[in-house]
Write a protein that holds these residues in place. Structure first.
Motif, PDB file in Angstrom:
ATOM      1  N   ILE A  82      29.933  18.952  15.997  1.00  0.00           N
ATOM      2  CA  ILE A  82      30.612  18.639  14.739  1.00  0.00           C
ATOM      3  C   ILE A  82      31.903  17.912  15.084  1.00  0.00           C
ATOM      4  N   SER A  83      32.056  16.714  14.545  1.00  0.00           N
ATOM      5  CA  SER A  83      33.248  15.926  14.876  1.00  0.00           C
ATOM      6  C   SER A  83      33.720  15.167  13.649  1.00  0.00           C
ATOM      7  N   ARG A  84      34.942  14.701  13.743  1.00  0.00           N
ATOM      8  CA  ARG A  84      35.554  13.861  12.717  1.00  0.00           C
ATOM      9  C   ARG A  84      36.278  12.724  13.422  1.00  0.00           C
ATOM     10  N   PRO A  85      36.641  11.670  12.716  1.00  0.00           N
ATOM     11  CA  PRO A  85      37.379  10.584  13.367  1.00  0.00           C
ATOM     12  C   PRO A  85      38.686  11.090  13.973  1.00  0.00           C
ATOM     13  N   ALA A  86      39.124  10.404  15.020  1.00  0.00           N
ATOM     14  CA  ALA A  86      40.381  10.773  15.672  1.00  0.00           C
ATOM     15  C   ALA A  86      41.513  10.772  14.652  1.00  0.00           C
ATOM     16  N   GLY A  87      42.343  11.784  14.712  1.00  0.00           N
ATOM     17  CA  GLY A  87      43.462  11.929  13.783  1.00  0.00           C
ATOM     18  C   GLY A  87      43.164  12.800  12.579  1.00  0.00           C
ATOM     19  N   ALA A  88      41.922  13.248  12.452  1.00  0.00           N
ATOM     20  CA  ALA A  88      41.555  14.114  11.324  1.00  0.00           C
ATOM     21  C   ALA A  88      42.210  15.486  11.475  1.00  0.00           C
ATOM     22  N   ASP A  89      42.245  16.238  10.370  1.00  0.00           N
ATOM     23  CA  ASP A  89      42.860  17.564  10.374  1.00  0.00           C
ATOM     24  C   ASP A  89      41.984  18.535  11.167  1.00  0.00           C
ATOM     25  N   ALA A  90      42.553  19.153  12.207  1.00  0.00           N
ATOM     26  CA  ALA A  90      41.783  20.036  13.084  1.00  0.00           C
ATOM     27  C   ALA A  90      41.350  21.312  12.370  1.00  0.00           C
ATOM     28  N   SER A  91      42.198  21.845  11.496  1.00  0.00           N
ATOM     29  CA  SER A  91      41.842  23.085  10.807  1.00  0.00           C
ATOM     30  C   SER A  91      40.689  22.849   9.826  1.00  0.00           C
ATOM     31  N   GLY A  92      40.673  21.687   9.155  1.00  0.00           N
ATOM     32  CA  GLY A  92      39.564  21.357   8.266  1.00  0.00           C
ATOM     33  C   GLY A  92      38.259  21.224   9.032  1.00  0.00           C
ATOM     34  N   LEU A  93      38.317  20.634  10.227  1.00  0.00           N
ATOM     35  CA  LEU A  93      37.127  20.526  11.059  1.00  0.00           C
ATOM     36  C   LEU A  93      36.620  21.911  11.464  1.00  0.00           C
ATOM     37  N   ALA A  94      37.535  22.802  11.829  1.00  0.00           N
ATOM     38  CA  ALA A  94      37.140  24.153  12.222  1.00  0.00           C
ATOM     39  C   ALA A  94      36.462  24.875  11.059  1.00  0.00           C
ATOM     40  N   PHE A  95      37.001  24.714   9.861  1.00  0.00           N
ATOM     41  CA  PHE A  95      36.409  25.331   8.672  1.00  0.00           C
ATOM     42  C   PHE A  95      34.975  24.842   8.474  1.00  0.00           C
ATOM     43  N   ASP A  96      34.781  23.518   8.540  1.00  0.00           N
ATOM     44  CA  ASP A  96      33.445  22.949   8.345  1.00  0.00           C
ATOM     45  C   ASP A  96      32.479  23.429   9.425  1.00  0.00           C
ATOM     46  N   ALA A  97      32.948  23.513  10.663  1.00  0.00           N
ATOM     47  CA  ALA A  97      32.079  23.910  11.765  1.00  0.00           C
ATOM     48  C   ALA A  97      31.623  25.358  11.611  1.00  0.00           C
ATOM     49  N   VAL A  98      32.547  26.248  11.262  1.00  0.00           N
ATOM     50  CA  VAL A  98      32.182  27.663  11.096  1.00  0.00           C
ATOM     51  C   VAL A  98      31.208  27.809   9.928  1.00  0.00           C
ATOM     52  N   THR A  99      31.487  27.124   8.822  1.00  0.00           N
ATOM     53  CA  THR A  99      30.611  27.201   7.647  1.00  0.00           C
ATOM     54  C   THR A  99      29.204  26.734   7.981  1.00  0.00           C
ATOM     55  N   GLN A 100      29.097  25.590   8.671  1.00  0.00           N
ATOM     56  CA  GLN A 100      27.777  25.041   8.996  1.00  0.00           C
ATOM     57  C   GLN A 100      27.052  25.918  10.019  1.00  0.00           C
ATOM     58  N   ALA A 101      27.779  26.420  11.018  1.00  0.00           N
ATOM     59  CA  ALA A 101      27.147  27.258  12.041  1.00  0.00           C
ATOM     60  C   ALA A 101      26.588  28.541  11.432  1.00  0.00           C
ATOM     61  N   ARG A 102      27.312  29.118  10.467  1.00  0.00           N
ATOM     62  CA  ARG A 102      26.815  30.326   9.791  1.00  0.00           C
ATOM     63  C   ARG A 102      25.579  30.005   8.957  1.00  0.00           C
ATOM     64  N   ALA A 103      25.634  28.883   8.247  1.00  0.00           N
ATOM     65  CA  ALA A 103      24.493  28.517   7.400  1.00  0.00           C
ATOM     66  C   ALA A 103      23.236  28.267   8.227  1.00  0.00           C
ATOM     67  N   GLU A 104      23.397  27.744   9.455  1.00  0.00           N
ATOM     68  CA  GLU A 104      22.247  27.429  10.298  1.00  0.00           C
ATOM     69  C   GLU A 104      21.855  28.583  11.215  1.00  0.00           C
ATOM     70  N   GLY A 105      22.614  29.684  11.179  1.00  0.00           N
ATOM     71  CA  GLY A 105      22.288  30.829  12.012  1.00  0.00           C
ATOM     72  C   GLY A 105      22.433  30.569  13.504  1.00  0.00           C
ATOM     73  N   ARG A 106      23.417  29.786  13.895  1.00  0.00           N
ATOM     74  CA  ARG A 106      23.644  29.485  15.319  1.00  0.00           C
ATOM     75  C   ARG A 106      24.061  30.749  16.065  1.00  0.00           C
ATOM     76  N   ASP A 107      23.701  30.804  17.347  1.00  0.00           N
ATOM     77  CA  ASP A 107      24.084  31.951  18.172  1.00  0.00           C
ATOM     78  C   ASP A 107      25.540  31.857  18.619  1.00  0.00           C
ATOM     79  N   VAL A 108      25.949  30.653  19.046  1.00  0.00           N
ATOM     80  CA  VAL A 108      27.293  30.473  19.611  1.00  0.00           C
ATOM     81  C   VAL A 108      27.914  29.210  19.020  1.00  0.00           C
ATOM     82  N   LEU A 109      29.163  29.317  18.620  1.00  0.00           N
ATOM     83  CA  LEU A 109      29.970  28.164  18.212  1.00  0.00           C
ATOM     84  C   LEU A 109      31.206  28.138  19.100  1.00  0.00           C
ATOM     85  N   ILE A 110      31.405  27.037  19.811  1.00  0.00           N
ATOM     86  CA  ILE A 110      32.576  26.879  20.677  1.00  0.00           C
ATOM     87  C   ILE A 110      33.449  25.787  20.078  1.00  0.00           C
TER      88      ILE A 110
END
Length: 394
Positions: A250-278
């Protein structure tokens, strides 16, 4: 009339001198001999010669090479390759660890050997040894413990450098044993969220890639979040690791808000049932308050999606920073709630003893150590192996 006197040649040989041939004029030199050109049927190659001097044409070169080859003796039978030696065989982990810690162990054991020039252990020798151990970044407490052990057991007795190295290894293992704990992935947490933090250049992104490969190899589904949005190179590097390991990034263009990216990554990882999110984060100096505030914001946003997350906050420490690593552990621990350590670049420094000082002062789990750039150069931390390697013992 008197006869003409015979010439000297006639008197000497009894005859007249031979007639001299006419000398050609200097301005008309004799032409050089003409070399006959072989008919086309005698040319070694059927290809027509290219224009230019004959020694530069492909046919001429080919003919010369063939003639030279014909003069060469028959090649000898090939010599079978020798069996692979121990130096060319893949090294085990302890061999790589000992090689990575060689600079640290060589400096430490070399200094110990220089101190023990006397046969008897006395107070002056113990004082010199304590200085050596402190300079090796082992910490005052560890240095004192080692010298006190020698004072109690070997004072005024014969002692060698090997005796001291044995005591050193035992004392280091005693300190590191309680903190050598593997990182356990809780299968009830989907995803198990690992937040990677540390200063610039400590090796966070590379460590993430190695962990992704490790967990993917265990059959776990892995997602990576390129949270170092300040560096486009870090995003690209993580994408490469994702391609290698089959992990979604999960990535965003350089300079994007890091906390917003973290929110999206956790949300998507939970929805997909991933084992590990780093989740990767930007490198930041521990004394930059505004940057530490940004890191705290990332953690708060993660907790909005999963109050128990991050389940592991790993601080990567560059061993080459020496004593500064103590301050990093202290401040990152207070601001980000560090749960475990990863020590990297032990192969690039003579200050590997700093891990002992960190373990004694903070008691945080040491999950992994790195002694190189390869995937196999990051391994779970084992106290006994580290102690033997840094003491220069097999």
């Amino acid at each position: 009339m008197t006869d003409k006197k015979p010439s000297f040649f006639k008197r000497l040989f009894g005859g007249d001198a031979p007639a001299q041939p006419p000398v050609p004029p200097a301005e008309t030199p004799a032409p050089p001999p003409v070399t006959p050109v072989a008919p086309p049927s005698e040319v070694p190659s059927a290809r027509p010669p290219l224009p230019g001097p004959p020694e530069t044409t492909p046919d001429y070169i080919e003919a010369v090479e063939e003639a030279a080859h014909a003069r060469q003796p028959e090649p000898a039978a090939p010599v079978p390759a020798p069996p692979a030696s121990a130096a060319t065989e893949p090294k085990g982990w302890f061999a790589r660890l000992a090689s990575g810690l060689k600079r640290s162990s060589d400096q430490l054991t070399g200094s110990i050997t220089a101190v023990f020039t006397k046969r008897k252990l006395d107070a002056a020798t113990l004082e010199e040894l304590e200085d050596v151990l402190i300079q090796a970044d082992l910490g005052i407490e560890t240095a004192t413990a080692i010298t006190e052990t020698l004072r109690r057991d070997r004072f005024d007795r014969d002692v060698s450098g090997e005796d001291v190295r044995a005591v050193l290894a035992a004392e280091v293992e005693k300190v590191l044993g309680p903190v050598a704990r593997p990182l356990e992935i809780d299968g009830t947490q989907k995803p198990f969220i690992i937040l990677m933090i540390g200063v610039n250049g400590s090796g966070k992104t590379t460590t993430i890639g190695k962990l992704a490969q490790k967990y993917a190899g265990e059959g776990r589904s892995v997602m990576l979040a390129a949270g170092d949005t300040f560096r486009a190179a870090a995003i690209e590097q993580l994408q490469i690791w994702g391609d290698r390991t089959g992990a979604q990034v999960i990535s965003r263009p350089a300079g994007a808000d890091a906390s917003g990216l973290a929110f999206d990554a956790v949300t998507q990882a939970r929805a997909e049932g991933r084992d590990v999110l780093i989740i990767d984060t930007a490198g930041r100096l521990q004394n930059r308050d505004e940057l530490m505030n940004e890191l705290e914001k990332v953690i708060r946003v993660i907790k909005k999606v999963d109050p128990s997350a991050p389940h592991a906050t790993l601080l990567t420490l560059d061993a080459t920073t020496g004593q500064n690593a103590l301050k990093q552990v202290e401040i990152f621990g207070k601001r980000a709630g560090v749960t475990g350590l990863v020590m990297t670049k032990l192969d690039g420094t003579a200050r590997g003893g700093i891990l002992v000082a960190i373990a004694r002062q903070f008691g945080l789990p040491v999950h992994f150590i790195g002694v190189g750039e390869g995937v196999g150069d990051l391994e779970p931390f084992t106290a006994s192996e580290f102690a033997q390697a840094i003491a220069g013992r097999d």
